[in-house]
Design an enzyme around this catalytic site. Structure first.
Site, PDB file in Angstrom:
ATOM      1  CE  LYS A   1      88.332  45.495  78.567  1.00 33.28           C
ATOM      2  NZ  LYS A   1      89.048  46.057  79.643  1.00 33.28           N
TER       3      LYS A   1
ATOM      4  NE  ARG B   1      99.555  43.943  82.066  1.00 30.81           N
ATOM      5  CZ  ARG B   1      99.149  44.342  83.464  1.00 30.81           C
ATOM      6  NH1 ARG B   1      99.602  44.006  84.379  1.00 30.81           N
ATOM      7  NH2 ARG B   1      98.093  45.286  83.576  1.00 30.81           N
TER       8      ARG B   1
END
Length: 459
Positions: free
Chosen positions: A237, A311
């Site tokens: 990021k 996830r």
């Protein structure tokens, strides 16, 4: 019960009137005299969250007005705790069904995060209105404070090990049976994706698993994403996107608070809580874009982006949750920016195939002023997760419907459960509102607690 609440009636308690902007003139007409004159002199317009102290004839305090604007914010009373002088107050006028929310709002305004400062603060006290359960309101407020504290704590003091300890504290406080699987034991006990996501961090990944309640009660299983910090992994990021990543364990924080509410109210369920706790870091052994991971379910998963790690750990935990065929599986996760793009930070989406459950959630959300919005598990988008080399890719290769495709990926790991619902929450207040300061925030748990209380009466 929280010490800001008083159960005994006190005729000397200072009154606080909740007044809408449109009703201010009516209030002034009813309270003709110095109070009404002071409202006009002060220029008070009853805007939401504005507080006006009313002087008496001797320089003391005769009461206070709280502006509620158009009345849309049920927790506007959160403005009172920081604005009123220290003393005991009562809510004046007719509150009706709004009384419980008004009291909870008052409590929420008495929150502060003090882990790193020596500052302590006292707050005014409130006499509980008739019909408001102070113990229940205190449980709700305490659960919300737990969520805020956990999310607000930075990762240097809330590593995967610390999050696991916090979960164990909740479990042990209610006599739950708990187990934690740590490090390479995740491989031997077949949680390979939890291990893969967390193995590059200094603090080893782990899975917290605790159960509570009678064995033959209806099974309710909660799964919470516990990514204590998310660098994005090798799909790193930018720094601006990393600043709030201490909140990426917000799903776990909310699940723990909901579990505490369930156990505290002694709901007649067989509760199970699963929290995969990891830090998604960068090191030589970090999992890579393009890797293919084996999941607990046996599906092979191609990694399209290491910044979609949540996830993956949820999938292994959901597979275990599903193995018992529970009556209800609830998972909560700060999962996608796409959910915020679609609905903003204050309206979390939820996903389920069960229309009756969705209707119950919607009703509970409305009843508790805990906003939620159902989004579709749109089956045609499931093909967006196709992989040429594995059973499934965990992300699509496009920029559209990211929250839906994430939910569809998770849906693949649920087979036996009678009902499943996924919440893609934000877990953060970006702008201050009465009783809701900037920082970590509980979402969906009040609605879910209401739903579970309606379904499963206390023992």
């Amino acid at each position: 019960m929280l010490d800001i609440f008083v159960t005994a009636k006190d005729a000397a308690a200072t009154p606080v009137w909740l007044v809408r902007s449109a009703e201010l003139k009516h209030w002034c007409a009813e309270h003709a005299g110095a109070g009404a004159a002071w409202v006009e002199t002060s220029g008070f317009k009853a805007e939401a969250g504005k507080v006006l102290l009313l002087p008496d004839g001797s320089g003391g305090l005769s009461g206070a007005l709280l502006g509620t604007g158009d009345g849309a914010d049920p927790f506007v009373t959160g403005a009172l705790a920081g604005a009123l002088p220290l003393r005991t107050y009562r809510l004046a006028g007719r509150l009706g069904e709004a009384a419980a929310d008004a009291v909870l709002g008052f409590a929420l305004g008495a929150y502060s995060f003090n882990l790193y400062t020596a500052r302590t603060r006292e707050y005014p006290r409130l006499i509980l209105p008739d019909g408001v359960d102070g113990e229940e309101t205190s449980r709700l407020a305490s659960a919300i404070f737990m969520v805020r504290d956990l999310i607000n704590t930075p990762t240097n003091d809330l590593s995967p090990a610390d999050l696991a300890d916090a979960a164990l504290d909740v479990a042990h406080a209610h006599g739950a049976k708990a187990n934690v699987i740590v490090g390479d034991d995740l491989l031997t006990q077949n949680y390979p994706m939890v291990h893969a996501v967390g193995r590059a961090a200094e603090v080893a990944p782990r899975l917290v698993d605790f159960t509570w309640g009678r064995v033959d009660a209806p099974k309710v299983t909660l799964v919470g994403k516990g990514v204590c910090f998310d660098t994005g992994g090798l799909d790193l990021k930018p720094s601006s996107a990393m600043l709030l990543m201490k909140k990426d364990m917000g799903g776990a924080a909310n699940v723990l608070a909901l579990a505490a509410l369930i156990m505290g109210a002694k709901l007649d369920v067989r509760l199970r809580v699963l929290i995969p706790a990891v830090e998604n870091s960068v090191a030589g052994n970090a999992f890579r874009p393009g890797d293919v991971l084996k999941s607990r379910k046996g599906l092979s998963v191609e990694i399209g982006n290491t910044d979609a790690e949540g996830r993956l750990i949820l999938a292994d935990a959901l597979t275990e949750a599903d193995s018992e065929a529970p009556d209800l599986v609830i998972d909560m996760a700060t999962l996608t920016g796409a959910a915020r793009t679609a609905l903003g930070p204050e309206l979390p989406p939820f996903y389920t195939d069960d229309d009756a459950l969705a209707a119950e959630i919607a009703d509970a959300a409305l009843a508790t002023s805990d906003p939620l919005w159902r989004m579709p598990l749109w089956k045609p988008y499931d093909a967006w997760l196709d992989s040429k080399i594995a059973d499934v890719n965990h992300v699509s290769d496009g920029a559209f419907a990211g929250s839906i495709t994430a939910a569809l990926f998770l849906r693949r790991f649920i087979d036996k459960s009678k009902a499943w619902v996924h919440f893609d929450i934000y877990g953060w207040s970006a702008k201050p509102r009465p009783g809701r300061p900037v920082g970590g925030e509980a979402q969906a748990i009040r609605a879910l607690y209401r739903l579970l209380k309606n379904r499963y009466a206390p023992l």
